[in-house]
Each structure stands twice: as structure tokens, then as C-alpha cells.
Design a protein around this motif. Structure first.
Motif, PDB file in Angstrom:
ATOM      1  N   UNK A 117      49.349 -17.728  11.681  1.00 28.73           N
ATOM      2  CA  UNK A 117      49.071 -19.233  11.424  1.00 28.73           C
ATOM      3  C   UNK A 117      48.051 -19.456  10.552  1.00 28.73           C
ATOM      4  N   UNK A 118      47.268 -18.675  10.121  1.00 25.63           N
ATOM      5  CA  UNK A 118      46.230 -19.286   9.120  1.00 25.63           C
ATOM      6  C   UNK A 118      44.915 -19.548   9.835  1.00 25.63           C
ATOM      7  N   UNK A 119      44.742 -19.610  10.881  1.00 31.56           N
ATOM      8  CA  UNK A 119      43.307 -19.635  11.650  1.00 31.56           C
ATOM      9  C   UNK A 119      42.901 -18.663  12.161  1.00 31.56           C
ATOM     10  N   UNK A 120      41.562 -18.243  11.719  1.00 34.02           N
ATOM     11  CA  UNK A 120      40.714 -17.112  12.005  1.00 34.02           C
ATOM     12  C   UNK A 120      39.823 -17.311  13.226  1.00 34.02           C
ATOM     13  N   UNK A 121      39.838 -16.528  14.295  1.00 37.69           N
ATOM     14  CA  UNK A 121      38.835 -16.549  15.281  1.00 37.69           C
ATOM     15  C   UNK A 121      37.546 -15.684  14.812  1.00 37.69           C
ATOM     16  N   UNK A 122      36.522 -16.282  14.477  1.00 38.75           N
ATOM     17  CA  UNK A 122      35.331 -15.280  14.413  1.00 38.75           C
ATOM     18  C   UNK A 122      34.590 -15.204  15.551  1.00 38.75           C
ATOM     19  N   UNK A 123      34.109 -14.303  15.590  1.00 37.25           N
ATOM     20  CA  UNK A 123      33.311 -13.881  16.944  1.00 37.25           C
ATOM     21  C   UNK A 123      31.821 -13.385  16.635  1.00 37.25           C
ATOM     22  N   UNK A 124      31.091 -13.987  17.079  1.00 32.58           N
ATOM     23  CA  UNK A 124      29.616 -13.502  16.971  1.00 32.58           C
ATOM     24  C   UNK A 124      28.571 -13.423  17.992  1.00 32.58           C
ATOM     25  N   UNK A 125      27.749 -12.658  17.968  1.00 39.56           N
ATOM     26  CA  UNK A 125      26.829 -12.818  18.741  1.00 39.56           C
ATOM     27  C   UNK A 125      25.314 -13.125  18.132  1.00 39.56           C
ATOM     28  N   UNK A 126      24.663 -14.219  18.550  1.00 39.31           N
ATOM     29  CA  UNK A 126      23.453 -14.482  17.772  1.00 39.31           C
ATOM     30  C   UNK A 126      22.324 -13.906  18.327  1.00 39.31           C
ATOM     31  N   UNK A 127      21.535 -12.961  17.809  1.00 43.31           N
ATOM     32  CA  UNK A 127      20.511 -11.971  17.943  1.00 43.31           C
ATOM     33  C   UNK A 127      19.050 -13.135  17.808  1.00 43.31           C
ATOM     34  N   UNK A 128      18.454 -13.311  18.877  1.00 39.39           N
ATOM     35  CA  UNK A 128      17.336 -14.279  18.959  1.00 39.39           C
ATOM     36  C   UNK A 128      16.154 -13.643  19.431  1.00 39.39           C
ATOM     37  N   UNK A 129      15.095 -13.703  18.819  1.00 36.42           N
ATOM     38  CA  UNK A 129      13.881 -13.188  18.994  1.00 36.42           C
ATOM     39  C   UNK A 129      12.862 -14.154  18.707  1.00 36.42           C
ATOM     40  N   UNK A 130      11.922 -14.283  19.771  1.00 34.88           N
ATOM     41  CA  UNK A 130      10.857 -15.266  19.782  1.00 34.88           C
ATOM     42  C   UNK A 130       9.501 -14.805  20.393  1.00 34.88           C
ATOM     43  N   UNK A 131       8.617 -15.138  19.644  1.00 38.48           N
ATOM     44  CA  UNK A 131       7.045 -14.711  19.864  1.00 38.48           C
ATOM     45  C   UNK A 131       6.068 -15.811  19.977  1.00 38.48           C
ATOM     46  N   UNK A 132       5.363 -15.926  20.865  1.00 37.77           N
ATOM     47  CA  UNK A 132       4.155 -16.849  21.150  1.00 37.77           C
ATOM     48  C   UNK A 132       3.105 -16.224  20.457  1.00 37.77           C
ATOM     49  N   UNK A 133       2.514 -17.474  19.482  1.00 33.33           N
ATOM     50  CA  UNK A 133       1.152 -17.052  18.801  1.00 33.33           C
ATOM     51  C   UNK A 133       0.085 -16.915  19.825  1.00 33.33           C
ATOM     52  N   UNK A 134      -0.766 -16.055  19.749  1.00 38.67           N
ATOM     53  CA  UNK A 134      -1.859 -15.986  20.506  1.00 38.67           C
ATOM     54  C   UNK A 134      -2.932 -17.150  20.540  1.00 38.67           C
ATOM     55  N   UNK A 135      -3.394 -17.393  21.868  1.00 38.58           N
ATOM     56  CA  UNK A 135      -4.247 -18.371  21.936  1.00 38.58           C
ATOM     57  C   UNK A 135      -5.646 -18.095  21.091  1.00 38.58           C
ATOM     58  N   UNK A 136      -6.228 -19.359  20.562  1.00 42.69           N
ATOM     59  CA  UNK A 136      -7.509 -18.816  19.891  1.00 42.69           C
ATOM     60  C   UNK A 136      -8.964 -18.679  20.853  1.00 42.69           C
TER      61      UNK A 136
END
Length: 275
Positions: free
Chosen positions: A256-275
Motif C-alpha cells: 500500500x506504499x506506507x512503511x511502518x518504521x520501528x525504533x527504539x530511542x536510546x536515552x542517556x542522562x547524567x547529572x552535573x556534580x554540585x560545586x
């Protein structure tokens, strides 16, 4: 208004083109190859699911609304727009002239600063959040980590993420095999998953995987593939040959000309150290 001249209160001097690649980062010429396809990139590349920004807020331990954010390697502003819509006060940082111009065309009310992650054109302790959407792998991770810590306020967050195609889906795995045969074993156009060596362990990243899908026309899917640097650096003729064959393959899978793209978002988050 020239995007290279846009400033924000957080910005120091705007820089020019990205530095030449280092031993641990891809060559700048490849990183800047997207300038040749900025409009195509903006039109065809996938966005991100709402759950991504929910997870960023959770792991950053603060809401996006009101946060002073810098989106590094912002490209055409796909993530920049989403951060702004969540209420962040966002400055886009982008090394490429073509990509920065496309971002400014789409988001003329947002500041765009020319620069790259290895030497951020931003003031020290000026950001609550620094994001890299699909762009950390274009940096020297050691230099970029030092710069992120410098620019973040104490307790600020560094968030890195990538859309990666889901190879558990049979047609996606088959396409990846064709891409690697054509481009070379180390190449694909299915996203760049984070590698442990690219994530400085001292920052203590938290990790989330966020699956999602989008449905697009076959033309948009093929344009998405062609907007990846692996194709942009090999030239138009071989790219057209591969895409013609890929159209034949995918027409059988998606008649039908419609593609279902399947993804996984890889997320990484780090907190900056307090001064």
C-alpha cells in the motif's frame, strides 16, 4: 537575519565551522555532509515520542518548562522544537551552515549559534540542560564531556539520545543486511547506538530504552535513508541505484506504499556534580 549571527544570553562568541576530526571523532567533512541535504533531512527524518521528554524530565530531576537548555548539534531543529514546545528556553548550537539556515527558517524565533560540542560557544554555568539528539557520536567524547560540565550549572543535566531502528523486526533486519553489503560492514543508515567508550563513565549516566513507531510513505522512508551521512558521502549515482533496488524490495513488503518504521530511542542522562 543570518543564523550565524543569532545570540542568546548564554552565548559567548559564535564560532565558525567545526574543527577537523580528532582520532576519536568522525571527520568534520562527514559531519558537515548534512548541509547538502538539510531540507531533505528536515522533511524525512523521524522525530521522537512524547515519552522521551517525559523520561528526560524524570532523569534530569526537573521540568523542562523554564529550563535554560542548549541543544548541541541541533541540525534542522527536530529536538529543538520539541524542547521549546515543552517550555524550555532553548538555544540551538549547530556547526553546519546549511543545517543552521534550515533550522532558522523553520524556527526563526529561536536563537541559533554556530559551534560544535568540542568547544561550546556558551558561557560557563549557563545551562540547566544540554541535549545531544543524534549528535554525540560526532564529538570527541572526552572534550565534549569537559565542555558539558563547564557549561552546565551545578545539578544540571546532560541528555544524549539516538533513534535506532529495531532489528528484531524482520524487514528492518533484512534492510540492514542490504545496507551493510552496499555501504560496507561497518556502515548502515539505521541510527547510531551509543557505545560505552563514547559515554564518559565518570558522569554516571542513567539509561532508558523507549520503543516507538511511525508510519510514513515509501518515498519519505527512502528519503530518510538517503539523508544519512553514509549515503551523503558516496554521491548521488550510487545512492539512486541503491534506493531503486530498495523501493522494489519494500513495495513487496508494503504494497500500500506506507512503511511502518520501528525504533527504539536510546536515552542517556547524567547529572552535573554540585560545586
Amino acid at each position: 537575519m543570518n543564523p550565524a549571527d543569532a545570540t542568546s544570553p548564554a552565548a559567548a562568541d559564535a564560532t565558525g565551522q567545526a574543527d577537523a576530526g580528532t582520532a576519536s571523532a568522525p571527520p568534520a567533512s562527514r559531519a558537515l555532509s548534512f548541509d547538502r541535504a538539510a531540507a531533505q533531512y528536515a522533511a524525512a527524518r523521524p522525530g521522537y515520542p512524547p515519552a522521551l521528554l517525559d523520561a528526560v524530565e524524570e532523569l534530569a530531576r526537573r521540568p523542562l518548562r523554564g529550563a535554560r537548555a542548549a541543544d548541541i548539534g541541533a541540525g534542522t531543529g527536530i529536538a529543538t522544537r520539541l524542547l521549546h514546545e515543552r517550555g524550555a528556553r532553548v538555544t540551538a548550537v549547530e556547526p553546519g551552515a546549511g543545517m543552521a539556515a534550515e533550522l532558522h527558517r523553520a524556527l526563526p524565533h529561536l536563537p541559533v549559534v554556530r559551534g560544535d560540542g568540542n568547544r561550546l560557544p556558551l558561557a560557563t554555568a549557563s545551562a540547566d540542560l544540554i541535549t545531544y539528539a543524534q549528535s554525540w557520536h560526532w564529538t570527541d567524547p572526552v572534550l565534549a564531556a569537559v565542555e558539558a560540565v563547564r557549561v552546565l550549572r551545578p545539578g544540571g543535566a546532560l541528555a544524549l539520545w539516538w533513534n535506532v531502528s529495531d532489528h528484531a523486526v524482520p524487514w528492518v533486519a533484512e534492510q540492514d543486511a542490504r545496507l551493510r553489503r552496499f555501504l560496507g560492514a561497518g556502515e548502515s543508515a539505521h541510527g547510531s547506538p551509543a557505545l560505552a567508550r563514547e559515554l564518559p563513565p565518570a558522569l554516571g549516566f542513567a539509561h532508558r530504552l523507549l520503543p516507538w513507531t511511525r508510519r510514513v510513505s515509501l518515498d519519505t522512508h527512502l528519503a530518510n535513508l538517503a539523508s544519512h551521512s553514509a549515503f551523503l558521502v558516496i554521491g548521488d549515482a550510487p545512492t539512486r541505484r541503491f534506493l531503486a533496488g530498495e523501493r522494489d524490495h519494500l513495495t513487496k513488503v508494503f504494497p500500500d506504499g506506507t512503511v511502518e518504521e520501528t525504533y527504539t530511542v536510546q536515552l542517556y542522562v547524567a547529572i552535573s556534580p554540585a560545586s
